[in-house]
Scaffold this motif. Structure first.
Motif, PDB file in Angstrom:
ATOM      1  N   PHE A  37       0.708  -1.206  -0.047  1.00 17.48           N
ATOM      2  CA  PHE A  37       0.124   0.120   0.060  1.00 17.48           C
ATOM      3  C   PHE A  37       0.999   1.256  -0.057  1.00 17.48           C
ATOM      4  N   GLY A  38       1.979   1.184  -0.693  1.00 17.01           N
ATOM      5  CA  GLY A  38       2.777   2.420  -0.854  1.00 17.01           C
ATOM      6  C   GLY A  38       3.864   2.578   0.303  1.00 17.01           C
ATOM      7  N   ILE A  39       3.456   1.931   1.398  1.00 18.29           N
ATOM      8  CA  ILE A  39       4.709   2.006   2.705  1.00 18.29           C
ATOM      9  C   ILE A  39       5.822   1.260   2.273  1.00 18.29           C
ATOM     10  N   GLY A  40       5.534   0.062   1.722  1.00 18.72           N
ATOM     11  CA  GLY A  40       6.530  -0.582   1.446  1.00 18.72           C
ATOM     12  C   GLY A  40       7.701   0.145   0.561  1.00 18.72           C
ATOM     13  N   VAL A  41       7.060   0.711  -0.542  1.00 23.87           N
ATOM     14  CA  VAL A  41       7.780   1.459  -1.420  1.00 23.87           C
ATOM     15  C   VAL A  41       8.676   2.429  -0.725  1.00 23.87           C
ATOM     16  N   LEU A  42       7.992   3.119   0.078  1.00 25.51           N
ATOM     17  CA  LEU A  42       8.867   4.265   0.702  1.00 25.51           C
ATOM     18  C   LEU A  42       9.976   3.666   1.619  1.00 25.51           C
ATOM     19  N   TYR A  43       9.505   2.716   2.257  1.00 26.49           N
ATOM     20  CA  TYR A  43      10.774   1.736   3.013  1.00 26.49           C
ATOM     21  C   TYR A  43      11.883   1.715   2.011  1.00 26.49           C
ATOM     22  N   ASP A  44      11.750   0.954   0.970  1.00 27.43           N
ATOM     23  CA  ASP A  44      12.779   0.760  -0.139  1.00 27.43           C
ATOM     24  C   ASP A  44      13.299   1.778  -0.389  1.00 27.43           C
ATOM     25  N   PHE A  45      12.810   3.145  -0.683  1.00 26.69           N
ATOM     26  CA  PHE A  45      13.217   4.286  -0.921  1.00 26.69           C
ATOM     27  C   PHE A  45      14.294   4.605   0.073  1.00 26.69           C
ATOM     28  N   LEU A  46      14.030   4.407   1.258  1.00 25.06           N
ATOM     29  CA  LEU A  46      14.960   4.811   2.447  1.00 25.06           C
ATOM     30  C   LEU A  46      16.078   3.607   2.533  1.00 25.06           C
ATOM     31  N   THR A  47      16.053   2.466   2.130  1.00 25.36           N
ATOM     32  CA  THR A  47      16.691   1.504   2.712  1.00 25.36           C
ATOM     33  C   THR A  47      17.245   0.651   1.568  1.00 25.36           C
ATOM     34  N   LEU A  48      17.195   1.009  -0.005  1.00 22.07           N
ATOM     35  CA  LEU A  48      17.675   0.085  -1.038  1.00 22.07           C
ATOM     36  C   LEU A  48      19.024   0.327  -0.974  1.00 22.07           C
ATOM     37  N   ASN A  49      19.813   1.242  -0.985  1.00 24.07           N
ATOM     38  CA  ASN A  49      21.377   1.325  -0.944  1.00 24.07           C
ATOM     39  C   ASN A  49      21.751   0.089   0.046  1.00 24.07           C
ATOM     40  N   GLY A  50      21.396   0.446   1.197  1.00 24.38           N
ATOM     41  CA  GLY A  50      21.874  -0.692   2.373  1.00 24.38           C
ATOM     42  C   GLY A  50      21.648  -2.178   1.905  1.00 24.38           C
ATOM     43  N   GLN A  51      20.334  -2.202   1.343  1.00 30.51           N
ATOM     44  CA  GLN A  51      19.970  -3.618   1.053  1.00 30.51           C
ATOM     45  C   GLN A  51      20.803  -4.206  -0.082  1.00 30.51           C
ATOM     46  N   ILE A  52      21.187  -3.412  -0.981  1.00 21.29           N
ATOM     47  CA  ILE A  52      22.135  -3.712  -2.342  1.00 21.29           C
ATOM     48  C   ILE A  52      23.542  -4.043  -1.726  1.00 21.29           C
TER      49      ILE A  52
END
Length: 122
Positions: free
Chosen positions: A99-114
């Motif tokens: 519901f969009g919350i996961g996308v915002l979470y990924d904007f915040l954390t994607l670099n760290g995840q990769i």
């Protein structure tokens, strides 16, 4: 890549890409500080790129491709499938990015995840 995401910079996409989560959130909620900060960022991108290059490890999972997938197809979880996170990819697909919350979470954390994925694969 930063310049491509800058086009959507009024929602902070380029700032998230360069690992500047706090200002990314500010840009997200203020439309790039009412577009003024967004215009100024055009001049700041080279410095942000240099800082990000020193902070994150490159590797098998490509930052640019993951960010393109997140920015344009994030609600469908395509970036999660790309990173090998099949379960959460399916979850995003069925819930439009939680519901969009996961996308915002990924904007915040994607670099760290990769960065974590690339470090584990080395």
């Amino acid at each position: 890549m930063g310049y491509l995401l800058w086009i959507f910079g009024f929602i902070g996409a380029h700032r998230f890409y360069y690992g500047r989560q706090i200002t990314g959130v500010i840009w997200f909620f203020t439309l790039g500080l009412l577009f003024v900060g967004w215009i100024i960022d055009l001049l700041l991108i080279p410095g942000m790129a240099r800082d990000a290059d020193h902070r994150y490890d490159s590797g098998e999972t490509d930052y640019d491709l993951a960010w393109i997938l997140l920015t344009f197809l994030g609600v469908f979880g395509i970036h999660r499938f790309y990173m090998g996170k099949i379960f959460t990819g399916l979850l995003y697909l069925l819930t439009l990015g939680l519901f969009g919350i996961g996308v915002l979470y990924d904007f915040l954390t994607l670099n760290g995840q990769i960065d974590d994925l690339n470090r584990r694969r080395h």
